[in-house]
Design an enzyme around this catalytic site. Structure first.
Site, PDB file in Angstrom:
ATOM      1  N   ILE A 286       0.839  -1.184   0.000  1.00 41.06           N
ATOM      2  CA  ILE A 286       0.000   0.000   0.000  1.00 41.06           C
ATOM      3  C   ILE A 286       0.875   1.236   0.000  1.00 41.06           C
ATOM      4  O   ILE A 286       1.952   1.251   0.579  1.00 41.06           O
ATOM      5  CB  ILE A 286      -0.932  -0.048   1.223  1.00 41.06           C
ATOM      6  CG1 ILE A 286      -1.896   1.117   1.245  1.00 41.06           C
ATOM      7  CG2 ILE A 286      -0.141  -0.070   2.510  1.00 41.06           C
ATOM      8  CD1 ILE A 286      -2.938   0.937   2.327  1.00 41.06           C
ATOM      9  N   CYS A 287       0.399   2.252  -0.700  1.00 40.83           N
ATOM     10  CA  CYS A 287       1.191   3.477  -0.786  1.00 40.83           C
ATOM     11  C   CYS A 287       0.501   4.549   0.034  1.00 40.83           C
ATOM     12  O   CYS A 287      -0.539   5.055  -0.339  1.00 40.83           O
ATOM     13  CB  CYS A 287       1.292   3.916  -2.247  1.00 40.83           C
ATOM     14  SG  CYS A 287       2.074   5.504  -2.437  1.00 40.83           S
ATOM     15  N   LEU A 288       1.090   4.862   1.146  1.00 39.90           N
ATOM     16  CA  LEU A 288       0.478   5.818   2.051  1.00 39.90           C
ATOM     17  C   LEU A 288       1.554   6.820   2.465  1.00 39.90           C
ATOM     18  O   LEU A 288       2.569   6.441   3.057  1.00 39.90           O
ATOM     19  CB  LEU A 288      -0.063   5.056   3.261  1.00 39.90           C
ATOM     20  CG  LEU A 288      -1.056   5.762   4.162  1.00 39.90           C
ATOM     21  CD1 LEU A 288      -2.267   6.216   3.376  1.00 39.90           C
ATOM     22  CD2 LEU A 288      -1.490   4.825   5.281  1.00 39.90           C
TER      23      LEU A 288
END
Lengths: 553, 177
Positions: free
Chosen positions: B88-90
């Site tokens: 996930i890109c957070l």
């Protein structure tokens, strides 16, 4: 493959040099390469395709190139790409490397998007190898002088002076937290030095108040920083218990600061304090924030991020919240390339700058080199000077009565105890009294001297070279090892030399004065050892260290 | 370990008042460094009706290093890798943005916010991001079909969960159409 032809350099504002024309090199692929260099010629007009490279400063130099202002010019033959040294300021120094490494500055791009992406990714993920403990051991600061021996002359000069003011230093790991960690360590260490249990206990109390402040002014929920604060108070607790035993307390402190959990927690606790102090004094400091993100942005991006170095504002805040209320002073020695022969010193809080050092409270000393902090220690004001004075006068007394050695038995031997290696009991004198020679001073035989100085040095270059080679061990030939009474090298006081002209004629000759056996130059405050420079011969001007000869008489 | 207390407190906070639409469990009571979070697809989005497994791993030097958060249920989303890893890109979790004083509850809320409002400008799946921007209808349809395929039924947390779900792709996928 490599021809030492002089290369023209462009000096960029960052201090990196770009070779204008570099010929015939093949390079390993490095993420730092700017373009692949074969014929694209973004910058160069060189004969065989130009390479735009970032140079790691501090390599060695082609002899012809003296134009460059910056770091020691580099030899295009030995590329040693070191992204960390690229990241730092215009430093030319073997400065401790830092994390996180900022992206390398890309000067010109003609590469494809893919290469750029790969480059960026490589730069982003780059983690320098950090060596050594978080907080090192106390070491003599002459090590810093040695480290800089080959650097820029300004550094050489400043680091030469450094050990006179600060005898020791302590290295802090360059992980981006060094300033915070150094101050944290210095805070505890200084508390130990005060030796006051009441003071340490008062600090525990104050921490409670500061924790409440972090919550109210800083807006950080207590449970978020409770663990950090707990480490601080438990270390204070330990220091309080061990206050009677400073050595043990210091060991415990060093161990705690080298335990990453503990060290990082305490440091982060201090970060939050500084951040809360800023949030509580927006009007005072708001205008000093250089990041353009406002107080909260700055707290988020700089103060509250692990691994982001402390800046001037951070120092100011931390000193105001942590050190100033208990009258601790922070003194930073800036070792940079600004003109001058000594490091620049600045104290926090700023009022302390106008006060005498003796009027200040306990002081934490830091050494700042571009992007890095270490801890410095001034000399402990105890035994050293006393010893030097007494041994001087005592040895003079001995020297002035060389013929009457046997009467030593009647002398009060007590003061002789100050001479290193000398046993005050008369038994210690026995070997002297037994000797058949009239005076132990005759052991200053000129014989080891003669092969060296039999002929005056014909030319200055040769003289300089041989003198500098001989510098490091000046003493051994003068000091007979068998003798329990070690005479100071200052024995050749003027009166003595005059009185003994007939016996030691060589001591007065110009040859002796100019020889490396004459150690009088060590008394000269301006004395600087000469540097050996292999390229000195190709050089028109005399070697810089030639001052030694002037200072030696 | 110094971080234990902090984690325990964060866990207590997250379980007693969990972020909206989330339930948090420890797969192994003795290891508070690994959390299993079940996230209900937010109402009003294409993910509504699905249940997504999220694995939160806290590194040993947490909170000085960011936690790693992955989807164990496959999800059609511009900011989550479309594979069994579910990375996930957070922004909050990127090493250059992570702050030790960040709280896990706010991190989890940020994950949920990502489902409500994908960030196609900072994508992990460029193709899905393009689709999201240019052909929203197609994106919605694909996302819904992923929910049907993977996010129904009991939530799986094994890292290979996506693979076993993949085995039944043809069946459920066919049913969806």
């Amino acid at each position: 493959m490599f021809q030492p032809e002089p290369a023209a350099y462009i000096q960029v504002s960052t201090g990196y040099a770009i070779p204008h024309s570099v010929s015939d090199y093949t390079f390993e692929e490095t993420p730092l390469r700017l373009n692949d260099g074969r014929g694209s010629g973004a910058l160069g007009t060189g004969p065989s395709g130009a390479n735009a490279l970032l140079y790691a400063p501090m390599l060695s130099a082609p002899a012809g190139n003296r134009v460059q202002v910056g770091p020691a010019p580099s030899s295009p033959g030995s590329f040693n790409f070191n992204p960390t040294s690229l990241s730092a300021a215009p430093s030319t120094v073997p400065a401790p490397s830092h994390q996180p490494a900022p992206l390398p500055i890309l000067l010109k791009m003609e590469s494809s998007a893919d290469e750029l992406v790969a480059q960026e990714a490589a730069a982003r993920e780059y983690q320098p190898q950090l060596e050594g403990p978080l907080v090192g051991k106390k070491t003599p600061s002459t090590a810093i002088t040695e480290e800089y021996a080959k650097a820029d002359p300004i550094y050489v000069q400043k680091t030469m002076m450094l050990p006179q003011t600060y005898t020791h230093y302590r290295q802090i790991q360059g992980d981006g937290n060094c300033g915070w960690r150094a101050i944290g360590f210095g805070y505890f260490e200084t508390l130990i030095k005060t030796g006051s249990k009441a003071r340490v206990d008062a600090e525990k109390e104050r921490m409670q108040a500061l924790n409440a402040y972090i919550e109210t002014a800083g807006g950080v929920p207590a449970y978020v920083f409770q663990d950090f604060a707990d480490e601080t108070s438990s270390l204070l607790e330990k220091m309080s218990e061990m206050i009677g035993n400073p050595e043990r307390a210091a060991e415990e402190l060093l161990e705690a600061f080298n335990t990453p959990d503990v060290s990082n927690s305490i440091m982060y606790h201090f970060r939050l304090m500084a951040s809360a102090y800023l949030k509580g004094h927006r009007a005072t400091y708001g205008d000093f924030i250089s990041t353009g993100t406002g107080v909260d942005g700055y707290c988020q991006a700089v103060l509250e991020r692990h691994g982001v170095e402390i800046d001037h504002l951070g120092l100011e805040l931390l000193v105001n919240v942590l050190l100033k209320p208990i009258d601790f002073v922070l003194e930073v020695a800036y070792l940079d390339r600004s003109p001058g022969s000594e490091v620049n010193i600045y104290r926090f809080p700023k009022e302390a700058n106008s006060q005498l050092a003796s009027d200040l409270g306990p002081t934490i000393h830091l050494l700042y080199r571009p992007d890095h902090y270490d801890i410095l220690y001034p000399p402990e004001p105890v035994s050293l000077q006393v010893h030097r004075v007494t041994s001087l006068s005592q040895s003079y007394e001995i020297a002035s009565t060389p013929a009457a050695l046997h009467s030593y038995a009647q002398l009060n031997l007590q003061p002789l105890a100050f001479i290193p290696g000398f046993d005050a009991s008369p038994a210690g004198l026995a070997p002297i009294l037994d000797t058949t020679s009239a005076s132990p001073l005759t052991t200053y035989s000129p014989s080891p001297v003669s092969p060296w100085v039999s002929a005056p040095f014909p030319d200055p270059a040769l003289q300089a070279t041989s003198a500098s080679m001989a510098i490091p061990p000046p003493a051994p030939p003068l000091q007979p090892q068998t003798h329990p009474l070690r005479f100071s090298e200052y024995c050749q006081l003027p009166e003595y030399v005059e009185n003994n002209t007939r016996r030691e004629p060589t001591f007065q000759t110009a040859t002796f004065k100019n020889s490396h056996f004459n150690v009088a130059h060590y008394n000269n405050p301006n004395f600087q050892p000469e540097e050996y420079k292999p390229e000195a011969d190709d050089h028109d001007s005399p070697p810089r260290g030639g001052g030694r000869k002037r200072g030696s008489v | 370990m110094a971080s234990q207390k902090r984690i325990a407190k964060e866990l207590a906070e997250c379980t007693s008042s969990p972020p909206q639409g989330m339930t948090i469990k420890l797969p192994n009571d003795s290891d508070i460094h690994k959390w299993h979070v079940t996230l209900e697809g937010p109402e009003g989005t294409v993910y509504a009706g699905g249940k997504f497994g999220i694995i939160v791993s806290l590194p040993t030097d947490y909170p000085f290093k960011a936690p790693s958060i992955t989807f164990s249920t496959r999800i059609y989303h511009p900011n989550v890798t479309n594979d069994s890893l579910g990375n996930i890109c957070l922004g909050l979790l990127k090493p250059e943005n992570w702050k030790p004083s960040s709280r896990l509850s706010s991190v989890l809320e940020a994950v949920r916010a990502l489902l409500v409002e994908p960030q196609p400008d900072d994508p992990l799946e460029a193709r899905i991001a393009d689709e999201y921007r240019q052909d929203r209808k197609e994106f919605d349809k694909n996302a819904r079909s992923y929910v049907q395929r993977y996010a129904k039924g009991p939530v799986k947390f094994e890292s290979g969960g996506g693979e076993s779900g993949g085995g039944s792709t043809s069946n459920t996928g066919g049913g969806g159409n």
